[in-house]
Design an enzyme around this catalytic site. Structure first.
Site, PDB file in Angstrom:
ATOM      1  N   GLU A 140      -6.700  -7.551  16.198  1.00 14.29           N
ATOM      2  CA  GLU A 140      -7.230  -8.769  16.828  1.00 14.29           C
ATOM      3  C   GLU A 140      -6.624  -9.038  18.207  1.00 14.29           C
ATOM      4  OE1 GLU A 140      -6.797 -10.515  12.545  1.00 14.29           O
ATOM      5  OE2 GLU A 140      -5.763  -9.030  13.731  1.00 14.29           O
ATOM      6  N   ASP A 166      -5.814  -8.738  10.400  1.00 13.22           N
ATOM      7  CA  ASP A 166      -4.800  -9.357   9.516  1.00 13.22           C
ATOM      8  C   ASP A 166      -5.089  -9.152   8.027  1.00 13.22           C
ATOM      9  OD1 ASP A 166      -3.254 -10.211  11.573  1.00 13.22           O
ATOM     10  OD2 ASP A 166      -4.024 -12.253  11.612  1.00 13.22           O
ATOM     11  N   GLU A 176      -9.606 -13.935   6.298  1.00  9.09           N
ATOM     12  CA  GLU A 176     -10.082 -14.050   7.681  1.00  9.09           C
ATOM     13  C   GLU A 176     -10.075 -12.674   8.347  1.00  9.09           C
ATOM     14  OE1 GLU A 176     -11.677 -16.803  10.271  1.00  9.09           O
ATOM     15  OE2 GLU A 176     -10.787 -17.287   8.336  1.00  9.09           O
ATOM     16  N   ARG A 218       0.776 -16.126   6.943  1.00 12.99           N
ATOM     17  CA  ARG A 218      -0.096 -16.965   6.096  1.00 12.99           C
ATOM     18  C   ARG A 218      -0.010 -16.457   4.664  1.00 12.99           C
ATOM     19  NH1 ARG A 218      -2.742 -16.191  10.864  1.00 12.99           N
ATOM     20  NH2 ARG A 218      -2.908 -18.080  12.109  1.00 12.99           N
ATOM     21  N   HIS A 249       0.393 -11.197  -1.023  1.00 11.43           N
ATOM     22  CA  HIS A 249       1.306 -11.061   0.104  1.00 11.43           C
ATOM     23  C   HIS A 249       2.748 -11.165  -0.340  1.00 11.43           C
ATOM     24  CE1 HIS A 249      -1.840 -12.541   3.209  1.00 11.43           C
ATOM     25  NE2 HIS A 249      -1.893 -11.249   3.003  1.00 11.43           N
TER      26      HIS A 249
END
Length: 602
Positions: free
Chosen positions: A9, A82, A86, A302, A349
Site C-alpha cells: 500500500e 496489510d 482491509e 490493528r 494476529h
C-alpha cells in the site's frame, strides 16, 4: 531472469521491503485503496442482490497506469497489502483494477516487516481469501446504506452536512447516555474519620481509618452520626487486636492490542487515538535507522490478539534473563497466559510488539522523532514486561479496637519489583506506605488527634477517548481498525467536543442522538450493533453469506427512513453568535463549522 513484482500500500512499506529482496524483485506502492464506491450516489444495486458498484478513486488513474506498466514486465505478481480484512480487500481491488485474472498472482501477508517475515511469506504465498474480502465488502456496503439512507433525513430535519453511521451513532449515544447519567446524578453526603496515633519508638504518627464496629463496616452518613461516634470514643482506650502480614503479587500485563495501546498512550502520553494510530503506522511501515537503513520496528498495529509467536517469546525470555537475571523471567509462556475467551481475533494476529529487542529505545534515540520514540518505548517496555515475573508486595493489615468501634490500617511495600522494573502502568503508580515493625497484638496506642472530612458521592466520570475505546471494546462495538476513525468522525462533525481530555456532547450532538433514538432505535441499540459485528465476523469465518445479512437488515431500515421522512419534526439549531461585526452589513457575525474547522460568517 524471472521478474517478480510486489505491490504494497505505502511507499514507506515498499522502501522497507525493497531492502530485504534481491534485484529480481520490484516493489511498488498502490497508495492505499484504488477503487471504492462513488461518493455522489449510493453505489449499491438494490435490485441486483445488493451488488456494490466500484469506480477508480479520483486521482488514482496515474498510479494504476504506472502499476499496469510494472505488471506487464513481471512474471509473478505478489499482492502484499496489510494482513487483515482491509488489506485483503485492497489486494482484491488491485486484482480487478489491474485485470490480473489469468496471470500468476499470489497473495502474501506478514505480521511484521522484517527480512525473515517477508521471505517466509513468499514461501507461503496463497490465493486471495474471498471470505475476508466479503467480510470487508459487507461492512462497507452496510455502512454505506446506513450513512446514505439516514444522513438525508438529518439534512432535511436539522441541517445539511450531518451524518449518521453504523458505529459512530452508537458511540455518540454511549457518550450522550453518560452525560444524561451525570446530569441526573444526586450526590449523597458521607464522612470519613481518621485517627492519628503515637507509636512507641516511632517519630511518624500512625494513621488509621474508621471501619465501623467489630462486627460490621459502617458508613457515616452525616455530621450527626459522626458526633455520636466521637462522643463514644471520648473515654476509649485504643488497642491493636490483630496484625496480619502477608504477600500479594501483581501479575505482569499482557502485551498491547490496538485498544489497550490506544488507552495507555492516551493516559501516559496524552495522545489522541488518531495520533497513536498514525505514529504506530509509521513504526510498523519502517523508519530510517542510522546504520541499518529502513526498519519496520513493530508488528501489525490493528489486532485484538495478545498472542505472540514462539520465536518472539523465546527471544524475549532470553533477553530478560540476560539483562535482568533469571529470577525475572516469567514461568509460563504468553501462550499459556493468553485468554481470549472465544472472542473474535482479527485474523489470528499477534499482539503489538517490537520486531527486534536489539533496537532498544536508547539505541533508537537519535533516529526517531520525540513522539515516535515515546510510543515505541511504551510498546517496547510493555512487551518486555509481559514476559517477566509478577511483582510481589509485602502486606500488613492492622485492626485497632476502641470500645465497640474499630479502626483499620492497610499497608504494602514492594518486596520484589518483577516486571515493574521495566514498566509501570499509569493506573498502577500507587503509593507504597510501610508500617512500623514495632506493632504487635495487644499494643496500646496513644491517640494524638482525629481528622474528619465531609465528602459527597461522585457521578461516573465523563468519557475520554481512552475510556470510550475501552467501552466500545467491552460492548463488542466496532473492531480494532474502527475505534480511531469513529472518534475522529464524531469530533469532526461537532457532535462531541473535547475539553481537558473529556468528551462532551454538543447541542447538535444531542439533537442528532435524539432523532436517532426516536426514528432509528435499532441502529443506536448497543446490543443490536454488537450482534451485527458478530454476524459480520461470521462472514470472515466462511459461516454466513454477506448478501443474506444485508437483505435481512435492509427492509427494516428502509421502512424506518420512510416513516422518519413523514413524521419527524424539523429542529432548528441557531448558529453561535460571535463578538465580531460584519464589515459589510454591520450585524454580528456567527461561528460556523466547515470541514476544516471553525470560520466566521455573516
Amino acid at each position: 531472469m524471472a521478474k517478480n513484482l510486489i505491490i504494497v500500500e505505502s511507499p514507506a512499506k515498499s522502501k522497507t521491503i525493497k531492502k530485504f529482496l534481491g534485484k529480481n524483485y520490484e516493489v511498488v506502492a498502490s497508495n492505499g485503496h484504488v477503487r471504492d464506491m462513488p461518493k455522489s450516489q449510493m453505489g449499491v444495486d438494490f435490485e441486483n442482490d445488493f451488488e456494490p458498484k466500484y469506480i477508480t478513486i479520483r486521482g488514482k488513474g496515474e498510479i494504476l497506469a504506472g502499476l499496469r506498466k510494472e505488471v506487464k514486465k513481471a512474471d509473478k505478481i505478489y499482492l502484499a497489502t496489510d494482513p487483515d480484512r482491509e488489506g485483503e480487500a485492497i489486494s482484491w481491488h488491485l486484482m480487478k483494477a489491474l485485470k490480473l485474472e489469468g496471470k500468476k498472482v499470489y497473495r502474501i501477508s506478514f505480521n511484521e516487516i522484517t527480512k525473515s517475515a517477508v521471505k517466509a511469506s513468499l514461501k507461503n504465498a496463497r490465493d486471495i481469501d474471498m471470505d475476508l474480502v466479503d467480510a470487508q465488502q459487507a461492512r462497507r456496503v452496510l455502512d454505506r446504506i446506513v450513512g446514505y439512507k439516514i444522513s438525508p433525513v438529518l439534512w432535511a430535519k436539522v441541517k445539511r452536512g450531518l451524518s449518521a453511521g453504523r458505529v459512530q451513532s452508537v458511540a455518540l449515544r454511549i457518550i450522550a447516555d453518560r452525560e444524561d447519567e451525570i446530569a441526573a446524578f444526586i450526590p449523597e453526603e458521607y464522612w470519613s474519620l481518621d485517627a492519628n496515633f503515637k507509636v512507641k519508638g516511632e517519630k511518624k504518627p500512625l494513621t488509621a481509618k474508621f471501619y465501623g464496629t467489630k462486627d460490621e463496616k459502617i458508613t457515616i452518613h452525616n455530621e450527626e452520626e459522626l458526633h455520636k461516634i466521637l462522643a463514644d470514643l471520648e473515654e476509649a482506650e485504643y488497642e491493636v487486636v490483630d496484625v496480619k502480614r502477608g504477600e500479594r503479587s501483581k501479575k505482569a500485563p499482557l502485551p498491547f492490542t490496538t485498544s489497550t495501546l490506544q488507552q495507555e498512550a492516551s493516559k501516559a502520553l496524552n495522545f489522541a487515538t488518531s495520533k497513536t494510530m498514525r505514529i504506530a503506522q509509521q513504526l510498523y511501515e519502517g523508519v530510517d535507522i542510522k546504520g541499518s537503513g529502513t526498519v519496520g520496528l513493530i508488528t501489525y498495529l490493528r489486532t485484538d490478539s495478545t498472542r505472540i509467536s514462539e520465536e518472539a517469546d523465546a527471544n524475549a525470555r532470553a533477553y530478560v534473563g540476560k539483562a535482568y537475571g533469571e529470577e525475572y523471567v516469567a514461568e509460563t509462556t504468553s501462550e499459556q497466559k493468553q485468554k481470549n475467551d472465544g472472542k473474535n481475533i482479527q485474523d489470528a494476529h499477534e499482539a503489538i510488539r517490537p520486531t527486534s529487542l536489539t533496537f532498544s529505545p536508547v539505541v533508537l534515540k537519535e533516529s526517531l522523532s520525540r513522539d515516535q520514540l515515546r510510543l515505541y518505548q511504551l510498546i517496547y517496555n510493555r512487551f518486555l514486561a509481559s514476559q517477566m515475573t509478577s511483582a510481589v508486595y509485602e502486606t500488613t493489615s492492622v485492626k485497632i479496637d476502641a470500645g465497640k468501634h474499630r479502626f483499620t490500617v492497610a499497608a504494602s511495600k514492594l518486596a520484589f519489583d518483577g516486571f515493574m522494573s521495566v514498566y509501570i502502568q499509569e493506573d498502577d503508580k500507587e503509593e507504597t506506605n510501610t508500617l512500623t515493625k514495632g506493632l504487635d497484638e495487644r499494643s496500646k496506642l496513644k491517640l494524638l488527634e482525629f481528622e474528619e472530612k465531609q465528602h459527597f458521592t461522585q457521578p461516573a466520570p465523563h468519557y475520554t477517548e481512552a475510556s470510550l475505546v475501552r467501552a466500545l471494546e467491552e460492548l463488542g462495538i466496532g473492531r480494532p481498525s474502527t475505534y480511531a476513525p469513529t472518534i475522529t468522525t464524531i469530533l469532526a462533525r461537532r457532535y462531541v467536543v473535547k475539553e481537558n481530555k473529556n468528551l462532551y456532547v454538543t447541542e447538535l450532538g444531542e439533537v442528532v442522538n435524539n432523532i436517532m433514538k426516536e426514528a432509528f432505535p435499532s441502529i443506536v441499540d448497543v446490543n443490536f450493533t454488537a450482534n451485527m459485528e458478530i454476524l459480520l465476523d461470521s462472514v470472515e469465518e466462511g459461516k454466513a453469506n454477506w448478501k443474506t445479512i444485508i437483505s435481512n437488515f435492509y427492509p427494516d431500515l428502509d421502512e424506518a427512513v420512510k416513516i422518519a421522512e413523514k413524521e419527524l419534526a424539523e429542529v432548528e439549531i441557531k448558529d453561535e453568535v460571535s463578538d465580531q461585526v460584519c464589515g459589510l452589513c454591520g450585524r454580528q457575525m456567527v461561528i460556523k463549522y466547515g470541514p476544516h474547522g471553525k470560520f466566521l460568517a455573516c
